[in-house]
Design a protein around this motif. Structure first.
Motif, short mmCIF file in Angstrom:
data_model
loop_
_atom_site.label_atom_id
_atom_site.label_comp_id
_atom_site.label_asym_id
_atom_site.label_seq_id
_atom_site.Cartn_x
_atom_site.Cartn_y
_atom_site.Cartn_z
N TRP A 64 3.24 -8.12 -7.63
CA TRP A 64 2.31 -8.19 -8.74
C TRP A 64 0.86 -8.10 -8.26
O TRP A 64 0.03 -7.42 -8.86
CB TRP A 64 2.53 -9.47 -9.55
N ALA A 65 0.56 -8.80 -7.17
CA ALA A 65 -0.80 -8.74 -6.62
C ALA A 65 -1.14 -7.33 -6.16
O ALA A 65 -2.28 -6.87 -6.33
CB ALA A 65 -0.94 -9.72 -5.46
N SER A 66 -0.17 -6.62 -5.59
CA SER A 66 -0.43 -5.27 -5.11
C SER A 66 -0.64 -4.30 -6.27
O SER A 66 -1.45 -3.37 -6.17
CB SER A 66 0.72 -4.79 -4.22
N LEU A 67 0.06 -4.50 -7.38
CA LEU A 67 -0.16 -3.65 -8.56
C LEU A 67 -1.55 -3.90 -9.14
O LEU A 67 -2.25 -2.95 -9.56
CB LEU A 67 0.91 -3.92 -9.61
N PHE A 68 -1.98 -5.17 -9.15
CA PHE A 68 -3.34 -5.50 -9.59
C PHE A 68 -4.36 -4.83 -8.67
O PHE A 68 -5.34 -4.24 -9.13
CB PHE A 68 -3.52 -7.01 -9.59
N SER A 69 -4.12 -4.88 -7.38
CA SER A 69 -5.02 -4.25 -6.41
C SER A 69 -5.04 -2.74 -6.59
O SER A 69 -6.10 -2.10 -6.51
CB SER A 69 -4.58 -4.62 -4.98
N ALA A 70 -3.87 -2.15 -6.84
CA ALA A 70 -3.80 -0.69 -7.01
C ALA A 70 -4.59 -0.24 -8.23
O ALA A 70 -5.15 0.86 -8.25
CB ALA A 70 -2.35 -0.25 -7.14
N GLY A 71 -4.66 -1.09 -9.25
CA GLY A 71 -5.47 -0.75 -10.42
C GLY A 71 -6.93 -0.56 -10.05
O GLY A 71 -7.58 0.40 -10.49
N GLY A 72 -7.44 -1.44 -9.20
CA GLY A 72 -8.82 -1.30 -8.76
C GLY A 72 -9.03 -0.07 -7.89
O GLY A 72 -10.04 0.63 -8.01
N THR A 73 -8.06 0.21 -7.01
CA THR A 73 -8.17 1.38 -6.14
C THR A 73 -8.18 2.66 -6.95
O THR A 73 -8.97 3.58 -6.67
CB THR A 73 -7.01 1.40 -5.13
N ALA A 74 -7.34 2.74 -7.97
CA ALA A 74 -7.32 3.92 -8.83
C ALA A 74 -8.65 4.07 -9.56
O ALA A 74 -9.16 5.19 -9.73
CB ALA A 74 -6.16 3.81 -9.82
N GLY A 75 -9.22 2.96 -9.98
CA GLY A 75 -10.51 3.01 -10.66
C GLY A 75 -11.61 3.52 -9.74
O GLY A 75 -12.46 4.32 -10.16
N MET A 76 -11.59 3.08 -8.49
CA MET A 76 -12.60 3.55 -7.54
C MET A 76 -12.50 5.05 -7.30
O MET A 76 -13.50 5.72 -7.07
CB MET A 76 -12.45 2.78 -6.22
N ALA A 77 -11.28 5.58 -7.36
CA ALA A 77 -11.10 7.02 -7.19
C ALA A 77 -11.63 7.80 -8.39
O ALA A 77 -12.12 8.93 -8.24
CB ALA A 77 -9.62 7.34 -6.97
N LEU A 78 -11.57 7.19 -9.58
CA LEU A 78 -11.99 7.88 -10.80
C LEU A 78 -13.49 7.71 -11.07
O LEU A 78 -14.09 8.55 -11.75
CB LEU A 78 -11.19 7.36 -11.99
N GLY A 79 -14.10 6.66 -10.53
CA GLY A 79 -15.50 6.39 -10.81
C GLY A 79 -16.44 7.56 -10.56
O GLY A 79 -17.27 7.88 -11.42
N PRO A 80 -16.34 8.25 -9.42
CA PRO A 80 -17.21 9.41 -9.20
C PRO A 80 -17.04 10.50 -10.24
O PRO A 80 -17.97 11.26 -10.50
CB PRO A 80 -16.79 9.89 -7.80
N VAL A 81 -15.84 10.62 -10.84
CA VAL A 81 -15.63 11.59 -11.91
C VAL A 81 -16.45 11.21 -13.13
O VAL A 81 -17.08 12.06 -13.78
CB VAL A 81 -14.14 11.69 -12.26
N PHE A 82 -16.46 9.91 -13.46
CA PHE A 82 -17.30 9.43 -14.56
C PHE A 82 -18.76 9.77 -14.28
O PHE A 82 -19.50 10.22 -15.18
CB PHE A 82 -17.17 7.91 -14.72
N ALA A 83 -19.19 9.52 -13.04
CA ALA A 83 -20.59 9.75 -12.69
C ALA A 83 -20.99 11.21 -12.85
O ALA A 83 -22.17 11.52 -13.05
CB ALA A 83 -20.85 9.29 -11.26
N GLY A 84 -20.02 12.12 -12.79
CA GLY A 84 -20.31 13.54 -12.88
C GLY A 84 -20.89 13.98 -14.20
O GLY A 84 -21.47 15.06 -14.29
#
Length: 396
Positions: A148-168
């Protein structure tokens, strides 16, 4: 490492996962995703902010330092505060503060106000992380805490990957993305239950006592591991540029590394549920060393470069959620504070030391600096080998 007021769970117990528990975990994981997506927008937008406010590069990079201070370095203090108030508000308002603050960066009248806005956004992220991790810890079944902790962590990692797309989309259209945070904040507040510290009133002396013994060594392990990973990421653009590659290859490499980090974290969390926290910690760190060295000496010209990038990213980051759960089980009466020590405080402290890697690269070469950073994994693995295995206890 058992807390007197936190009874150990029987080994045969297999707690069932109630629907509300799953809903809470999904809500705070979604909050982690959007919060870290907002956070990842700041760095790509610094050139646009410099042009808009007419400041120097040094001034605009100050924004990242301010955000790191309020979101990461101060996170243990925010975790303590979060134990004294209803963490339902921290879990819901955190991504909302981060989102509103970072999507409105192009709409404040002067640069000083922008610094203040970024600081407030950082506080939102700092409040959210310990609260979200505490919700996941307290509602997960004891035999699946790592997963469960790793799934919570993966949510943040996925968000960090998408953030630069938002910034575009640029500063002008960025506020539209704040609506995502508003919706997730509302859903989180509706789904989560009240979560306050149910134990006796705790003084500052006892809070200071949390950061001692094996938890201090666990934190040191995390700082060394994080600095090794950050040092590689910081040197990657310079190494690839020197070998004839450009921004495209750097972006693809970092994206593969980020996706692998999420996958590795999930695998590491699940393995720690089966085989123990500390065996997975030391195995994940130590096993990555030779492959990491080969990766630093390779380039996209080698057919194995991207598969090796995935393997290294998964291995070196498999220990991140495991470390968070280990800290929670070391301090079962203060899961929010323990989470903040292993998340924001360790990452923030490592982030403040990355400039040393840059200084070494100036004196030698980026490849040498990356290899020296990699060597930090050896003492990190040694520390992990000395850690006692925590007991699976009931969280308060």
């Amino acid at each position: 490492m058992r807390s007197p007021s936190s009874p150990a769970l029987p080994g045969a117990a297999r707690p069932s996962v109630a629907g509300p528990a799953v809903a809470i975990a999904v809500a705070v994981t979604a909050g982690h995703f959007i919060n870290d997506a907002y956070s990842a927008m700041l760095t790509p937008l610094t050139p646009a902010l410099q042009a808009k406010y007419g400041v120097t590069i040094a001034a605009v990079t100050l924004l990242s330092s301010v955000y790191s201070l309020t979101s990461s370095v101060l996170q243990p203090l925010l975790g303590i505060l979060g134990e004294r108030i209803d963490r339902r508000y921290a879990a819901a308002l955190g991504p909302l503060m981060t989102g509103v603050g970072l999507t409105l960066m192009g709409f404040v009248p002067w640069f000083g106000a922008l610094v203040l806005l970024v600081a407030v956004a950082g506080f939102g992220s700092g409040f959210f992380h310990p609260a979200g991790a505490a919700y996941v810890a307290q509602h997960s079944p004891a035999d699946k805490r790592g997963l469960w902790a790793s799934l919570f962590s993966a949510g943040g990692t996925a968000g960090m990957a998408l953030g630069p797309v938002f910034a575009g989309v640029g500063l002008t259209h960025l506020p539209w993305f704040a609506l995502i945070g508003v919706v997730i904040a509302a859903l989180t507040f509706a789904v989560t239950t009240s979560g306050t510290q149910k134990a006796r009133r705790v003084g500052l002396a006892e809070y200071a006592g949390i950061f001692r013994g094996p938890l201090v060594w666990l934190w040191g392990m995390a700082v060394l591991r994080s600095l090794a990973s950050m040092g590689y990421n910081a040197m990657l653009p310079f190494m690839l540029l020197a070998r004839g590659f450009g921004a495209r290859e750097v972006a693809v490499t970092l994206a593969v590394f980020a996706v692998a980090s999420a996958a590795g974290g999930i695998l590491g969390g699940r393995l720690s549920d089966r085989y123990g926290r500390t065996p997975v910690l030391r195995a994940a760190i130590l096993a990555s060393v030779p492959f990491f060295a080969l990766l630093i000496l390779s380039s996209p010209a080698n057919w194995w470069f991207y598969p090796l990038t995935f393997l290294v990213g998964a291995a070196v980051n498999a220990s991140i959620p495991v470390g968070v759960v280990t800290a929670q089980e070391y301090a079962p009466g203060h899961v929010a504070v323990a989470s903040s020590i292993m998340m924001g405080f360790s990452w923030g402290f490592a982030g403040m030391l990355v400039f040393l890697v840059g200084a070494l690269a100036d004196a030698t070469s980026p490849t040498t600096a990356a290899l020296v950073s990699l060597s930090l994994l050896l003492p990190s693995a040694w520390i992990a080998s000395r850690l006692p295995e925590p007991e699976k206890v009931a969280f308060r």
